[in-house]
Design a protein around this motif. Structure first.
Motif, PDB file in Angstrom:
ATOM      1  N   LYS A 132      13.845  -2.332   5.702  1.00  0.00           N
ATOM      2  CA  LYS A 132      13.712  -2.589   7.084  1.00  0.00           C
ATOM      3  C   LYS A 132      14.729  -2.365   7.898  1.00  0.00           C
ATOM      4  O   LYS A 132      14.783  -1.799   8.600  1.00  0.00           O
ATOM      5  N   SER A 133      15.999  -2.866   7.245  1.00  0.00           N
ATOM      6  CA  SER A 133      17.118  -2.741   8.121  1.00  0.00           C
ATOM      7  C   SER A 133      17.411  -1.489   8.133  1.00  0.00           C
ATOM      8  O   SER A 133      18.201  -0.805   9.096  1.00  0.00           O
ATOM      9  N   THR A 134      17.380  -0.710   7.063  1.00  0.00           N
ATOM     10  CA  THR A 134      17.736   0.617   6.989  1.00  0.00           C
ATOM     11  C   THR A 134      16.912   1.655   7.977  1.00  0.00           C
ATOM     12  O   THR A 134      17.401   2.350   8.602  1.00  0.00           O
ATOM     13  N   PHE A 171      15.417  -5.435  17.019  1.00  0.00           N
ATOM     14  CA  PHE A 171      15.713  -6.604  16.584  1.00  0.00           C
ATOM     15  C   PHE A 171      15.908  -6.617  14.891  1.00  0.00           C
ATOM     16  O   PHE A 171      14.856  -6.536  14.422  1.00  0.00           O
ATOM     17  N   ASP A 172      17.027  -6.993  14.380  1.00  0.00           N
ATOM     18  CA  ASP A 172      17.173  -6.853  12.802  1.00  0.00           C
ATOM     19  C   ASP A 172      17.175  -8.411  12.212  1.00  0.00           C
ATOM     20  O   ASP A 172      18.284  -8.753  12.430  1.00  0.00           O
ATOM     21  N   GLU A 173      16.135  -8.800  12.146  1.00  0.00           N
ATOM     22  CA  GLU A 173      16.229 -10.424  11.728  1.00  0.00           C
ATOM     23  C   GLU A 173      17.222 -11.199  12.777  1.00  0.00           C
ATOM     24  O   GLU A 173      18.374 -11.905  12.298  1.00  0.00           O
ATOM     25  N   PRO A 174      16.950 -11.343  13.988  1.00  0.00           N
ATOM     26  CA  PRO A 174      17.521 -11.860  14.941  1.00  0.00           C
ATOM     27  C   PRO A 174      17.707 -13.162  14.792  1.00  0.00           C
ATOM     28  O   PRO A 174      18.779 -13.947  15.417  1.00  0.00           O
TER      29      PRO A 174
END
Ligand SMILES: Nc1ncnc2c1ncn2[C@@H]1O[C@H](COP(=O)(O)OP(=O)(O)OP(=O)(O)O)[C@@H](O)[C@H]1O
Ligand SMILES: [Mg+2]
Lengths: 276, 217
Positions: A55-57, A175-178
């Protein structure tokens, strides 16, 4: 909230974000194995999936923090993966919010926000400050403009980070796991800000483990596993009747602790707040 | 034996004049060495591999060879290439190059201690590499570096005594002259030592003050 995401419905418009067969490896470990996705302007998508699913990638490839190994990334029809765009070009299109906030600790809140508008967009300090103050008002932190990041709570820091990203007038926000780094009691205030942003029509991609929030705020939910999008659709169908076994398994685990709340959640209430 | 400082009091002003030369040479070298060192350090972590290797080699050679040899190379070696430098200039250049190697290594460490997230946030906010260095990374790195830089400054003041080998009339050289006139070796070099101690102490205190102020706000 806007209508549910449906790729074919907007074929006459250029998607805000389009990813075609995106591939990314680290060394010989393949992390993204052909991701394709299309996000309409104003659409809010949530990306869920187990740890390590990529996901982050995916988000990092879209904002060009990672070089991609194959496929295409297009913003408003324009390929941004061919190295022809400067950091400045990308920053005007995409804003990114990190789990760890990444505020600049040696600068005040206001300086954090106006740095790029002044240095990169060439705005006058006065105009940038006015804009920054209106953004701080929007995230409810006007009185903190002179504070240093280390004087703020995690929730306040993340709200400043959101204001800082918005100061560049991006067309899309990632938004990456904000809220993953936040104490539970601070999660709600950040989710409220993100929800307001969604309401205002911003195109957004939200990677989150906050299932209730994802259900409430998004037009479409993507489930990723093993570097692939295994399933996607409107939140109601993904959360209540997932088709793919892996999605079912993942949701069972994730929802074990929220249980029936999800089913009872009303869309007009902010059921994601943790202060119950 | 008894110490008799009265033998050297007539020459105290000479020692102090030597100290002034020491201060001039060290502060000039500190200034130029720091600027050069920051540059070397920034290149040492640049995204361009050949430049990185060049800076690494520079730091490696400078830290791996004696300052005295570096000074000799510049003062006695360069004339054979047709470059005759006045002793003071050669000395300052030698000290500058030497300290730039050490400062460069300190800067590299300071820069690498800044979390990766600062680079990433800068990039997604549109900052170029140079902008990121200047506005985000270096201000934080310098803060991390201040204690080590302070050490380096003190070391440099002490090592400037090697300039006496180039016949520059800095403190150590003057000390030798005073000794040869008065034969009061012990008193002379105790006095020289005290003057060095005063200079290094003031430098340390000043740097501690800066460090404190810098970290408070
Ligand atoms: N810079 C990197 N170098 C090597 N491997 C990496 C790198 N970044 C990510 N990976 C690997 O890629 C895989 C996917 O990572 P990614 O961070 O995208 O997962 P994720 O879905 O965001 O997980 P999480 O929910 O834990 O944040 C993981 O196996 C991770 O170890
Ligand atoms: Mg992640």
């Amino acid at each position: 909230m806007s209508n549910n995401g449906n790729d074919s419905a907007s074929s006459s418009f250029i998607p805000a974000l389009e990813v075609r067969d995106l591939r990314k490896s680290f060394g010989n470990v393949s992390v993204l194995e052909g991701i394709s996705l299309s996000v309409r302007e104003g659409e809010v998508i949530s990306v869920i999936g187990p740890s390590g699913s990529g996901k982050s990638t995916l988000a990092r490839c879209i904002c060009r923090l990672e070089e991609i190994d194959g496929g295409e990334v297009l913003l408003y029809g324009d390929r941004i993966d061919n190295g022809k765009h400067s950091n400045r070009d990308i920053a005007r299109l995409v804003g990114m919010i990190f789990q760890q906030f990444n505020l600049f600790p040696h600068l005040s809140v206001l300086e954090n926000i106006i740095l790029s508008p002044v240095r990169i967009l060439g705005n006058s300090p006065k105009a940038a400050e006015d804009k920054a103050m209106s953004l701080l008002e929007r995230v409810g932190l006007c009185e903190k403009k002179s504070a240093r990041p280390n004087e703020l709570s995690g929730g306040q820091r993340q709200r400043v980070a959101i204001a800082r990203a918005l100061a560049m007038n991006p067309k899309i926000m990632l938004f990456d796991e904000p809220t993953s780094a936040l104490d539970p009691e601070l999660v709600g205030e950040v989710l409220d800000v993100i929800a307001d942003l969604a309401q205002s029509g911003m195109t957004m991609m939200i990677i989150t483990h906050e299932m209730l929030f994802a259900k409430e705020v998004s037009d479409r939910v993507l489930f990723m596993d093993g570097g692939k999008i295994l399933e996607q659709g409107p939140p109601d169908s993904i959360f209540t009747s997932p088709q793919v076994p892996r999605t079912q398994l993942f949701l069972q685990r994730m929802l074990a602790h929220v249980g029936k709340e999800l089913v009872q959640a009303h869309s007009d209430e902010r059921t994601w707040t943790h202060d119950a | 034996m008894t110490l008799d400082f009265s033998a050297i009091t007539p020459y105290l002003h000479m020692l102090l004049r030597g100290a002034v030369i020491t201060i001039q040479a060290s502060s000039l070298s500190l200034l130029c060495g720091s600027i050069l060192g920051i540059l070397v350090g920034a290149i040492r972590v640049s995204p361009f591999a050949p430049l990185r290797a060049l800076a690494a080699g520079y730091i490696y050679v400078i830290r791996g060879t004696p300052l005295l040899i570096q000074l000799f190379l510049i003062y006695f070696g360069l004339p054979s290439l047709g470059l005759n430098l006045p002793a003071f200039t050669a000395g300052v250049i030698g000290l500058t190059i030497n300290s730039s190697g050490y400062v460069g290594e300190i800067v590299r460490g300071g820069i690498e201690a800044v979390p990766k997230g600062q680079w990433e946030a800068s990039k997604v906010l549109g900052l170029s590499y140079v902008h990121t260095m200047r506005f985000i990374i270096l201000p934080q790195a310098i803060r991390n570096m201040l204690p080590a830089i302070g050490n380096e400054f003190v070391t440099l003041i002490k090592e400037s005594s090697l300039l006496s080998t180039l016949a520059i009339t800095e403190l150590t050289m003057v000390g030798q002259q005073v000794r040869s006139v008065t034969y009061a070796s012990f008193e002379t070099f105790i006095m020289v030592g005290i003057i060095y101690l005063v200079m290094t102490s003031i430098t340390s205190l000043a740097l501690q003050y800066i460090e404190k102020r810098w970290t408070v706000d």
